[in-house]
Design a protein around this motif. Structure first.
Motif, PDB file in Angstrom:
ATOM      1  N   TYR A  29      31.575  -0.304  31.997  1.00 42.26           N
ATOM      2  CA  TYR A  29      31.342   0.763  30.855  1.00 42.26           C
ATOM      3  C   TYR A  29      31.375   1.995  31.626  1.00 42.26           C
ATOM      4  O   TYR A  29      30.595   2.080  32.830  1.00 42.26           O
ATOM      5  N   LYS A  30      32.097   2.929  31.306  1.00 41.31           N
ATOM      6  CA  LYS A  30      32.250   4.168  31.838  1.00 41.31           C
ATOM      7  C   LYS A  30      32.689   4.022  33.388  1.00 41.31           C
ATOM      8  O   LYS A  30      32.117   4.633  34.237  1.00 41.31           O
ATOM      9  N   ASN A  31      33.577   2.990  33.639  1.00 40.40           N
ATOM     10  CA  ASN A  31      34.293   2.891  34.931  1.00 40.40           C
ATOM     11  C   ASN A  31      33.341   2.058  35.906  1.00 40.40           C
ATOM     12  O   ASN A  31      33.561   2.244  37.189  1.00 40.40           O
ATOM     13  N   GLN A  32      32.183   1.709  35.421  1.00 40.08           N
ATOM     14  CA  GLN A  32      31.252   1.082  36.175  1.00 40.08           C
ATOM     15  C   GLN A  32      31.057  -0.396  35.886  1.00 40.08           C
ATOM     16  O   GLN A  32      30.825  -0.764  34.699  1.00 40.08           O
ATOM     17  N   PRO A  84      22.702   0.745  32.645  1.00 41.86           N
ATOM     18  CA  PRO A  84      23.543   1.588  32.161  1.00 41.86           C
ATOM     19  C   PRO A  84      22.948   2.961  31.799  1.00 41.86           C
ATOM     20  O   PRO A  84      21.806   2.979  31.606  1.00 41.86           O
ATOM     21  N   ASP A 127      23.325   4.677  29.232  1.00 45.36           N
ATOM     22  CA  ASP A 127      22.991   4.789  27.885  1.00 45.36           C
ATOM     23  C   ASP A 127      22.469   3.647  27.402  1.00 45.36           C
ATOM     24  O   ASP A 127      22.939   2.673  26.546  1.00 45.36           O
TER      25      ASP A 127
END
Length: 67
Positions: A25-28, A47, A49
């Protein structure tokens, strides 16, 4: 959007409920445990969000595991 979402039973044979999951998620990369009551225990960093991500995980688990 979650990418490369995968899950597997926590216990061999799947006799006891519970699943481990991972996704990007979001490059993580994030990992966690999904309990039968819908509780999510993060085994990695939480995360940014978290509430939005939890909703996406619940939808995926409902679709793939419970149906």
């Amino acid at each position: 959007m979650l990418q490369h979402y995968s899950y597997k039973p926590m216990y061999a044979g799947g006799n006891l409920p519970g699943w481990t999951f991972s996704f990007f998620y979001k490059n993580q990369r994030y990992t966690g445990d999904y309990m039968p009551d819908g509780t999510i225990d993060w085994t990695s960093e939480t995360p940014p969000d978290e509430d939005q991500v939890k909703k996406m995980i619940h939808e995926l688990m409902t679709f793939h595991v419970y149906e």
